[in-house]
Design an enzyme around this catalytic site. Structure first.
Site, mmCIF file in Angstrom:
data_model
loop_
_atom_site.group_PDB
_atom_site.id
_atom_site.type_symbol
_atom_site.label_atom_id
_atom_site.label_comp_id
_atom_site.label_asym_id
_atom_site.label_seq_id
_atom_site.Cartn_x
_atom_site.Cartn_y
_atom_site.Cartn_z
ATOM 1 N N HIS A 110 0.819 -1.215 0.000
ATOM 2 C CA HIS A 110 0.000 0.000 0.000
ATOM 3 C C HIS A 110 0.852 1.264 0.000
ATOM 4 O O HIS A 110 0.452 2.269 -0.579
ATOM 5 C CB HIS A 110 -0.966 -0.022 1.187
ATOM 6 C CG HIS A 110 -2.204 -0.812 0.887
ATOM 7 N ND1 HIS A 110 -2.994 -1.373 1.848
ATOM 8 C CD2 HIS A 110 -2.772 -1.128 -0.291
ATOM 9 C CE1 HIS A 110 -4.007 -2.000 1.268
ATOM 10 N NE2 HIS A 110 -3.886 -1.876 -0.022
ATOM 11 N N ARG A 117 -16.286 3.905 -21.970
ATOM 12 C CA ARG A 117 -16.569 2.515 -21.569
ATOM 13 C C ARG A 117 -17.899 2.535 -20.825
ATOM 14 O O ARG A 117 -17.958 2.963 -19.671
ATOM 15 C CB ARG A 117 -15.449 1.987 -20.663
ATOM 16 C CG ARG A 117 -14.130 1.720 -21.390
ATOM 17 C CD ARG A 117 -13.119 1.090 -20.441
ATOM 18 N NE ARG A 117 -11.979 0.516 -21.144
ATOM 19 C CZ ARG A 117 -10.762 1.067 -21.179
ATOM 20 N NH1 ARG A 117 -10.538 2.198 -20.565
ATOM 21 N NH2 ARG A 117 -9.781 0.469 -21.832
ATOM 22 N N ARG A 167 -18.842 3.432 -26.726
ATOM 23 C CA ARG A 167 -18.710 2.015 -27.053
ATOM 24 C C ARG A 167 -19.919 1.267 -26.503
ATOM 25 O O ARG A 167 -20.275 1.436 -25.339
ATOM 26 C CB ARG A 167 -17.431 1.451 -26.430
ATOM 27 C CG ARG A 167 -17.330 -0.045 -26.638
ATOM 28 C CD ARG A 167 -15.996 -0.577 -26.214
ATOM 29 N NE ARG A 167 -15.898 -0.727 -24.776
ATOM 30 C CZ ARG A 167 -14.788 -1.122 -24.161
ATOM 31 N NH1 ARG A 167 -13.688 -1.360 -24.858
ATOM 32 N NH2 ARG A 167 -14.753 -1.254 -22.867
ATOM 33 N N GLU A 226 -9.990 -5.362 -32.270
ATOM 34 C CA GLU A 226 -9.436 -5.992 -31.060
ATOM 35 C C GLU A 226 -9.117 -7.458 -31.280
ATOM 36 O O GLU A 226 -8.557 -8.105 -30.399
ATOM 37 C CB GLU A 226 -10.444 -5.903 -29.912
ATOM 38 C CG GLU A 226 -10.812 -4.495 -29.536
ATOM 39 C CD GLU A 226 -11.709 -4.471 -28.322
ATOM 40 O OE1 GLU A 226 -11.207 -4.248 -27.215
ATOM 41 O OE2 GLU A 226 -12.933 -4.664 -28.496
ATOM 42 N N ASN A 263 -5.224 -3.329 -26.138
ATOM 43 C CA ASN A 263 -5.146 -4.218 -24.959
ATOM 44 C C ASN A 263 -5.592 -5.626 -25.343
ATOM 45 O O ASN A 263 -4.900 -6.613 -25.100
ATOM 46 C CB ASN A 263 -6.035 -3.698 -23.826
ATOM 47 C CG ASN A 263 -5.765 -2.250 -23.486
ATOM 48 O OD1 ASN A 263 -4.680 -1.765 -23.733
ATOM 49 N ND2 ASN A 263 -6.753 -1.556 -22.944
ATOM 50 N N ASP A 264 -6.765 -5.708 -25.959
ATOM 51 C CA ASP A 264 -7.253 -7.028 -26.356
ATOM 52 C C ASP A 264 -6.518 -7.538 -27.578
ATOM 53 O O ASP A 264 -6.200 -8.722 -27.655
ATOM 54 C CB ASP A 264 -8.765 -6.975 -26.610
ATOM 55 C CG ASP A 264 -9.538 -7.140 -25.311
ATOM 56 O OD1 ASP A 264 -9.204 -8.062 -24.548
ATOM 57 O OD2 ASP A 264 -10.448 -6.338 -25.044
ATOM 58 N N ARG A 282 -4.127 -10.869 -20.774
ATOM 59 C CA ARG A 282 -3.734 -9.520 -20.378
ATOM 60 C C ARG A 282 -3.767 -9.324 -18.861
ATOM 61 O O ARG A 282 -3.219 -8.348 -18.341
ATOM 62 C CB ARG A 282 -4.614 -8.477 -21.076
ATOM 63 C CG ARG A 282 -6.070 -8.572 -20.714
ATOM 64 C CD ARG A 282 -6.953 -7.739 -21.634
ATOM 65 N NE ARG A 282 -7.305 -6.457 -21.053
ATOM 66 C CZ ARG A 282 -8.155 -5.602 -21.591
ATOM 67 N NH1 ARG A 282 -8.736 -5.872 -22.757
ATOM 68 N NH2 ARG A 282 -8.444 -4.465 -21.018
ATOM 69 N N CYS A 305 -7.425 3.316 -29.238
ATOM 70 C CA CYS A 305 -7.982 3.658 -27.926
ATOM 71 C C CYS A 305 -7.483 2.694 -26.858
ATOM 72 O O CYS A 305 -7.863 2.797 -25.697
ATOM 73 C CB CYS A 305 -9.499 3.703 -27.963
ATOM 74 S SG CYS A 305 -10.236 2.135 -28.414
HETATM 75 C C1 PEP Z 1 -8.742 -2.546 -25.634
HETATM 76 O O1 PEP Z 1 -8.975 -3.763 -25.598
HETATM 77 O O2 PEP Z 1 -7.664 -2.066 -26.035
HETATM 78 C C2 PEP Z 1 -9.763 -1.586 -25.187
HETATM 79 C C3 PEP Z 1 -9.596 -0.296 -25.342
HETATM 80 O O3 PEP Z 1 -10.863 -2.108 -24.567
HETATM 81 P P1 PEP Z 1 -10.859 -2.598 -23.044
HETATM 82 O O4 PEP Z 1 -9.526 -2.279 -22.487
HETATM 83 O O5 PEP Z 1 -11.984 -1.882 -22.375
HETATM 84 O O6 PEP Z 1 -11.110 -4.068 -23.204
HETATM 85 MG MG MG Z 2 -11.028 -4.409 -25.285
#
Ligand code: PEP
Ligand code: MG
Length: 727
Positions: free
Chosen positions: A351, A458, A494, A588, A611-612, A622, A659
């Site tokens: 923490h 989101r 989204r 994605e 990210n995905d 992830r 994004c």
């Molecule tokens: C992603 O997957 O990059 C994305 C922006 O969506 P999330 O992170 O909400 O899955």
């Molecule tokens: Mg995503």
């Protein structure tokens, strides 16, 4: 009437006055009984095995824990808070160990991990409701599902950096990065003063009263501190409050007082029992929570001694050195005088590490005993990312550090000052720099940081942790609030991205082996089209029409886009909207990236969710902490996918944005621009620096760089190449 007139009382409450020590496991209910008849059976809490219970007396439900880091301090506190709303005795049972769900420390001591199968058990009047509520709370993931943790970062501790195997440099101590930054300052040693307690009490009632008073004083202090803190501080202090209120902890102390011990001795012994238990679990994250317990031990003992928590006067530029630093010690220091800290022990996800990151203080942990030998007032350079604490640096090292700090400082200040300028490259190409948002508050922060719109709202924030989906009116109100906060700037909404790993109780998605590959994103929307229709109608109600664009997550094929467009067209017809509404697709999945040309023929824009995309391209979860250091979106395979996306989009004259998290990585900016991306939607705080980076770039050079990155063999090679590009 006969009873009412003749009996002494119509209702005879039977009260278990120490429910923290015993739970009712069986009771006679709804039938006549006589003198000496069976009423209830009690069992001590915290026993080693699951209590033998009578037929049907205990309601149980099995759950599989989806929290990436298991049930650590904060989730344990939330479970306890929820459990205490019920009169029933609620327990969690994990591999034959059982703890009251009302006790955060007890829950933590079960050391429950991701994917553990545990049982929620309850007995008592509202047992069924209690079991349902606690099971669903755990199943909801409490915002910490594997996968979600990376998606919605709060203030997280810095990633683990193992002290490198570089040879030791004289005058340099090496440690583990806990919070980033570079600071020059002077050593201030914080030695935890020993608080002595006497063992024998002076009467149970006086000692009990003293303990109650001290607990109240500490509780009031923590509440006051949380009231003016940021989100990280609030979350940590919330966990402290839950510990303080822990029935098992206080009951253990009271029991010892009952045996003739002093309040201080009893409290120390009660806390000590749990400290040992947590340390002995062999779980690094839980062992780090020991700090929190020791912190509370110290605070209550000081309150018992009638001592005020006074902040120690610090010299300017203090770099705090300690064996370990407790959260309350760090919160108590004057941030204006503090430049950072280094501790002999401690962990990077403790923490204090999270707090340091939130306070913007560079910090190193696990530096070793050497840190305690540094004399007060010694000059120090704390280079957190480099994992180095330089002791008594020479003039040259000091000058170097000073100029590095000045460069960082100036760059950040200049970026901030220019944050509201329109974003263009040095060669004049317009690049939109947007921010990702999840609420109206985020949208306000985005605008304050110079975001030119939002490339990703989101909408899950509205849908999770509730029993029924939000209706059209509620959604329309919330989307309007976000749109209004953006003051007319574009807002890309989204559609719902839940399912599989982000469960909503009203969406009975069957359990899945691989939630990341299951019913999620657009697949859920098309599985329950009425939800999609309601959401689209709500988005279309936002004024002015056209400020909102709609974006579809997790698309794998063109047919999904067509199905969503059909729902959009139907909603427009119903609402008499003739104006076209932009409908885009998130890239994605590898499938979407390689068929971007087909998708772009019908989508108004594409936005890469790195990210995905990275998780699917690299086949790396992830949310898996073991893979965190290797799942890098600058992997050439991911960049090739983005390249293919941009080429596909260009064929139809569509724009491509990013994004995902890569848009917030300053090193990636020239590469993304070079590949053809024209919109970056980053986290709000980094928007000024992204805009500054864009301002310094020539598109032709970015294209040359991007082309080279595609031929690299690893993300490390890509990053080295970017460094040589001069960013
Ligand atoms: C992603 O997957 O990059 C994305 C922006 O969506 P999330 O992170 O909400 O899955
Ligand atoms: Mg995503």
């Amino acid at each position: 009437d006969l009873l009412a007139r003749k009996a002494k009382s119509l209702i005879t409450p039977i009260v278990v006055t120490n429910p923290e020590a015993f739970s009712i496991v069986r009771r006679a209910q709804d039938h006549e009984t006589g003198v000496g008849g069976f009423l209830m059976e009690l069992t001590p809490i915290g026993g080693a095995a699951v209590a033998e219970t009578g037929e049907g007396a205990e309601i149980v439900r099995e759950v599989v824990v989806p929290l990436a880091h298991g049930i650590h301090a904060r989730p344990a506190a939330r479970i306890a808070e929820a459990a205490r709303r019920f009169a029933a005795e609620v327990a969690l049972v994990a591999v034959n160990r059982r703890a009251s769900a009302k006790s955060p420390v007890g829950v933590m001591s079960l050391a429950i991990r991701l994917h553990d199968r545990i049982t929620v058990a309850a007995s008592g009047p509202d047992a069924q409701d209690a079991v349902t509520a606690i099971a669903e709370l755990i199943e909801s993931g409490m915002g910490e599902r594997a996968g979600e943790v990376a998606a919605h970062p709060v203030v997280e501790a810095a990633p683990v950096v193992i002290a490198s195997a570089e040879p030791a440099e004289p005058g340099v101590l090496r440690g583990v990065l806990a919070a980033p930054g570079l600071a020059i300052g002077q050593a201030v040693r914080l030695v935890a003063e020993e608080i002595a307690v006497v063992e024998a009490g002076s009467g149970a009632s006086a000692e009990l009263a003293a303990l109650e008073d001290a607990l109240c004083v500490v509780q009031a202090r923590i509440e006051a501190s949380a009231a003016n803190g940021d989100a990280a501080r609030k979350a940590i202090l919330g966990a402290h409050l839950a510990f303080l209120d822990d029935p098992e902890l206080t009951a253990a102390a009271r029991r010892l007082i009952g045996e003739g011990k002093s309040a201080g001795f009893a409290w120390r012994r009660a806390v000590g029992g749990y400290v040992e238990a947590l340390r002995g679990l062999g779980d690094r994250r839980l062992a780090e929570r020991v700090d929190d317990l020791i912190d509370l031990e110290r605070q209550v003992l000081r309150a018992l001694a009638g001592e005020e928590e006074t902040a120690r006067a610090l010299p300017a530029g203090a770099i705090l050195l300690a064996d370990e630093l407790l959260p309350s010690q760090l919160m108590g220091v004057d941030p204006g005088q503090t430049a950072g800290f280094a501790t002999a022990r401690g962990g990077p996800t403790s923490h204090v590490a999270i707090l340091a990151a939130a306070m913007g203080l560079p910090a190193l942990v696990a530096v070793g005993e050497g840190v305690l030998d540094i004399a007060d007032g010694t000059a120090l350079i704390l280079d957190a990312e480099g994992g180095k604490l330089r002791v008594a640096p020479d003039a040259e090292a000091l000058a170097q550090a000073q100029s590095a700090i000045a460069v960082r400082h100036e760059a950040r200040a200049a970026a901030k000052a220019a944050a509201h300028q329109e974003s263009r490259t040095a060669c004049g190409t317009r690049i939109e720099v947007f921010a990702n948002v999840g609420s109206e508050k985020d949208a306000l922060a985005a605008v304050a940081n110079g975001a030119e719109g939002s490339g990703l709202l989101r909408t899950e924030f509205l849908f999770l942790e509730r029993e029924t989906p939000p209706d059209e009116d509620e959604q329309a109100r919330q989307y309007q609030a976000v749109a209004s906060a953006l003051e007319g700037r574009p807002l890309i909404v989204r559609t719902l991205d839940v399912g599989g790993d982000k469960a909503a109780p009203y969406l009975p998605i069957p359990a899945e082996e691989n939630p990341a590959l299951g019913l999620r994103g657009v697949r859920v929307s098309l599985w329950r089209p009425h939800l999609l229709k309601t959401q689209i109608r709500a988005i279309l109600r936002v004024a002015p029409l056209g400020q909102c664009r709609i974006m579809v997550p997790m698309v794998g094929s063109l047919s999904e886009l067509r199905a969503v467009r059909a729902v959009l067209d139907e909603a427009r017809r119903e609402m008499g909207i003739t104006q076209a509404v932009e409908l885009g697709v998130m890239i994605e999945t590898p499938a979407a990236a390689v068929t971007a040309d087909l998708i772009a023929a019908e989508a108004d824009f594409l936005s890469v969710g790195t990210n995905d995309l990275t998780q699917y391209v690299l086949a790396m979860d992830r949310g898996n902490p073991e893979l965190a250091a290797r799942i890098d979106a600058l992997h050439p395979a991911v960049l090739r996918m983005i390249d293919q996306t941009c080429r596909g989009a260009a064929r139809h004259g569509r724009w491509v944005g990013v994004c995902g998290g890569l848009a917030s990585d300053l090193a990636a900016v020239p590469v993304l621009l070079g590949l053809g991306v024209t919109e970056l939607s980053a986290t709000a705080a980094i928007v000024p620096e992204v805009k500054a980076r864009v301002r310094g770039l020539e598109l032709a050079a970015c294209r040359a760089l991007a082309a080279k990155t595609l031929d690299q063999a690893s993300p490390e090679a890509v990053r080295d190449l970017i460094k040589s590009f001069g960013v």
